[in-house]
Design an enzyme around this catalytic site. Structure first.
Site, PDB file in Angstrom:
ATOM      1  N   ASP A 144       7.928   4.614  74.949  1.00  0.00           N
ATOM      2  CA  ASP A 144       9.040   4.962  74.417  1.00  0.00           C
ATOM      3  C   ASP A 144       9.540   3.846  73.349  1.00  0.00           C
ATOM      4  O   ASP A 144      10.401   2.985  73.269  1.00  0.00           O
ATOM      5  CB  ASP A 144      10.371   5.742  74.397  1.00  0.00           C
ATOM      6  CG  ASP A 144      11.061   6.072  73.763  1.00  0.00           C
ATOM      7  OD1 ASP A 144      10.839   6.136  73.028  1.00  0.00           O
ATOM      8  OD2 ASP A 144      12.203   6.628  74.676  1.00  0.00           O
ATOM      9  N   ASP A 162      19.310  13.977  71.966  1.00  0.00           N
ATOM     10  CA  ASP A 162      18.025  12.765  71.688  1.00  0.00           C
ATOM     11  C   ASP A 162      18.995  12.051  71.293  1.00  0.00           C
ATOM     12  O   ASP A 162      18.991  12.366  69.857  1.00  0.00           O
ATOM     13  CB  ASP A 162      17.375  12.998  71.917  1.00  0.00           C
ATOM     14  CG  ASP A 162      16.801  11.772  71.433  1.00  0.00           C
ATOM     15  OD1 ASP A 162      16.837  10.805  71.666  1.00  0.00           O
ATOM     16  OD2 ASP A 162      15.319  11.552  71.044  1.00  0.00           O
ATOM     17  N   GLU A 191      15.922   8.776  78.182  1.00  0.00           N
ATOM     18  CA  GLU A 191      15.192   8.720  77.659  1.00  0.00           C
ATOM     19  C   GLU A 191      13.827   9.162  77.969  1.00  0.00           C
ATOM     20  O   GLU A 191      13.062   9.717  77.761  1.00  0.00           O
ATOM     21  CB  GLU A 191      14.916   7.966  76.685  1.00  0.00           C
ATOM     22  CG  GLU A 191      16.175   7.953  75.303  1.00  0.00           C
ATOM     23  CD  GLU A 191      16.772   7.275  74.721  1.00  0.00           C
ATOM     24  OE1 GLU A 191      15.822   6.098  74.667  1.00  0.00           O
ATOM     25  OE2 GLU A 191      17.614   6.826  74.155  1.00  0.00           O
ATOM     26  N   LYS A 205      23.528   2.537  67.499  1.00  0.00           N
ATOM     27  CA  LYS A 205      23.413   2.745  69.034  1.00  0.00           C
ATOM     28  C   LYS A 205      23.213   1.474  69.725  1.00  0.00           C
ATOM     29  O   LYS A 205      23.069   0.732  70.401  1.00  0.00           O
ATOM     30  CB  LYS A 205      21.636   3.573  69.265  1.00  0.00           C
ATOM     31  CG  LYS A 205      21.953   3.388  71.165  1.00  0.00           C
ATOM     32  CD  LYS A 205      20.736   4.711  70.771  1.00  0.00           C
ATOM     33  CE  LYS A 205      19.540   5.124  71.888  1.00  0.00           C
ATOM     34  NZ  LYS A 205      19.202   6.418  72.124  1.00  0.00           N
TER      35      LYS A 205
END
Ligand code: AMP
Length: 523
Positions: free
Chosen positions: A212, A13, A181, A76
């Site tokens: 999430d 992850d 994810e 990211k």
């Protein structure tokens, strides 16, 4: 240390703020989180440079206040983006490190390393974090590790996915699958909810909504988890919505307060002050998940002046309410896309560090008419655990769940630029609508323009009916077309999306067989 897992494949992850890696131990029939060299299960996705050394992970995070302009985080949020993107420009205001426009419009980070200026693409920075993870994994498992399942936000576009894959390859990984994810979290949820942790003992299909909210991104997925596996119905989200935004509102609030207290001093131009303020604000935000009031105190923040304020949970909630409401709106949209009423959702699973915020939990519960949220899974570990289960399955090691089917969807519509009835350019013709199950292949026929020997195929991703509101993935020309009046050449355009969500487009003139193919991934 040798744990003796033959040909281990791991799940990673790769988060905005933290990264987590996991491995499935077949002998033990369970997933274990891979500790980093400090023995911790989560590793800051942070890289720092100084005169002598490169720091990755915890060592790098410690440099934020000491060496702010050479400590890089939030990569990211840059990966797969363009320098000119308004969100990149906005983020840059609050980052203490420098970003310039690099080749191919890439936002490129400039640091000083061993006394020299270095320009680094986001892929290169992410690969440094991944390399560190690879080292820890090999140490923990006791074998060489190269195969990996890497997770990406469901709402990542094709460019962001491809850039993530590139970073992983650069780090020496063979990416056996990119997985969304929330889908990974649903796999972990599926295993968690089985009798004796055996998937085939699930007796009834369950509709699960995974909410999430992490450090940089928000993802929502609607899935059915059942005997056969995980089927994703719809995904939604925002790749620029998460804990970093909540920190930034607090930082902005403090900057304004400081200005009010000490005249027109703006600390934005001072990377060290900005770095220290960010660390203090993130800590205050976390405190406010367990207490209703906290203090932000920094000695000598700027020009020798100390900074100290009290901040309440209510104030924090007020500052970020628009973001929290946006999450709820995206949940609503995802349910509509998945053609499901909220009453039909059996479980609402929350993952990601920012779901610890009490107001976020309350708002989700209220939206689902008081339904208790499923918090049984460790929010930090669920995504990596799901990825590890899939990695093991894909590499043929996972006896228990070998037959589990996983069906994911495309997060955003894919199409090409066309003219409207009046002959104006700039319109989007959707070829694969969002939330189509993948892998998928769609064919569409087009005709050439009058007396033109070339047709331009411009491939876009997004939901706007005008291409300028969408992301241009790639464009190419199909030349050598048969001359003649409008429509002489018939062009067959094929869109293929593979299991990783990566698109390949081909165009062919039917009469001549003239053909051109591009894999968007490779452009
Ligand atoms: P993730 O990407 O899932 O690792 O989430 C990281 C984000 O969660 C960061 O922005 C953290 O500041 C945030 N976070 C972690 N713990 C808490 C907490 N107790 N309260 C609020 N935010 C938190």
């Amino acid at each position: 240390m040798s744990r003796g897992v033959k040909g281990a494949a791991i799940g990673i992850d790769l988060g905005t703020t933290y990264s987590v890696a996991a491995v499935w131990f077949q002998g033990k029939n369970r997933v274990e989180i891979i500790p980093n060299e400090q023995g911790n299960k989560i590793t800051p996705s942070c890289v720092a440079f100084d005169d002598t050394e490169l720091f990755v992970g915890e060592g790098a995070k410690n440099q934020i206040t000491r060496n702010p302009s050479n400590t890089v985080f939030d990569v990211k949020r840059l990966i797969g983006s363009r320098f000119g993107d308004s969100r990149v420009q906005k983020d840059m205001e609050s980052w203490p490190f420098k970003i310039i426009e690099g080749p191919a419009e890439k936002p490129t980070v400039v640091v000083e390393f061993k006394g020299e200026k270095r320009e680094l693409a986001p892929e290169a920075l992410s690969s440094m974090v991944l390399m560190k993870i690879k080292e820890s994994a090999e140490e923990f498992i006791g074998t060489k590790v190269s195969d990996a399942v890497i997770t990406v936000p469901a709402y990542f576009n094709d460019k962001q996915r491809e850039a993530t894959k590139e970073a992983s390859t650069k780090a020496g990984f063979n990416v056996i699958r990119l997985i969304n994810e929330p889908t990974a979290a649903a796999i972990a949820y599926g295993l968690d909810n089985m009798a004796d942790k055996k998937w085939y003992k699930i007796d009834k299909n369950k509709n699960v909504l995974v909410f999430d909210l992490g450090g940089g991104t928000f993802d929502v997925s609607l899935l059915t988890v059942g005997k056969k596996g995980v089927v994703v119905k719809a995904v939604g989200g925002d790749t620029h919505l998460g804990g970093e935004d909540f920190d930034k509102t607090l930082v902005d609030y403090c900057i304004d307060k400081f200005k009010k207290q000490h005249g027109e001093v703006d600390i934005r131009g001072n990377p060290r002050a900005l770095g220290r303020l960010k660390v203090a604000c993130e800590k205050a935000k976390r405190d406010l998940s367990s207490t209703t009031i906290t203090r932000i105190e920094i000695d000598c923040l700027y020009g020798g002046i100390d900074f100290s304020i009290k901040i309440s949970r209510a104030k924090f909630e007020e500052l970020n309410l628009t973001y929290f409401e946006k999450c709820i709106q995206l949940v609503e949209k995802c349910l509509i896309d998945g053609k499901m009423k909220k009453e039909m959702v059996d479980d609402v699973v929350v993952v990601g560090g920012s779901t610890r915020i009490p107001k976020v939990q309350r708002m989700v519960e209220e939206f689902f008419d008081g339904k208790k949220l499923c918090k049984s899974m460790n929010g930090d570990e669920a995504v990596a655990s799901g990825a590890a289960i899939l990695a093991s399955r894909l590499s043929g090691n996972n006896g228990k769940i070998q037959d589990i089917v996983l069906i994911d969807v495309t997060p955003l519509s894919l199409g090409i630029e066309v003219k409207n009835m009046e002959g104006e350019n700039g319109f989007m013709k959707v070829i694969i609508p969002r939330n189509t199950s993948i892998p998928t292949s769609k064919v569409e026929m087009f005709v050439s323009n009058e007396n033109s020997t070339r047709a331009k195929i411009a491939v876009y991703q997004g939901e706007s009916d005008r291409v300028k509101g969408n992301t241009l993935l790639s464009e190419f020309n199909l030349s050598g077309l048969t001359l003649g009046p409008n429509g002489t050449s018939k062009i067959k355009v094929v869109f293929d999306v593979d299991v990783n969500g990566i698109l390949c487009v081909s165009a062919e003139e039917i009469s001549t067989g003239q053909r051109k193919t591009i894999t968007i991934a490779k452009t």
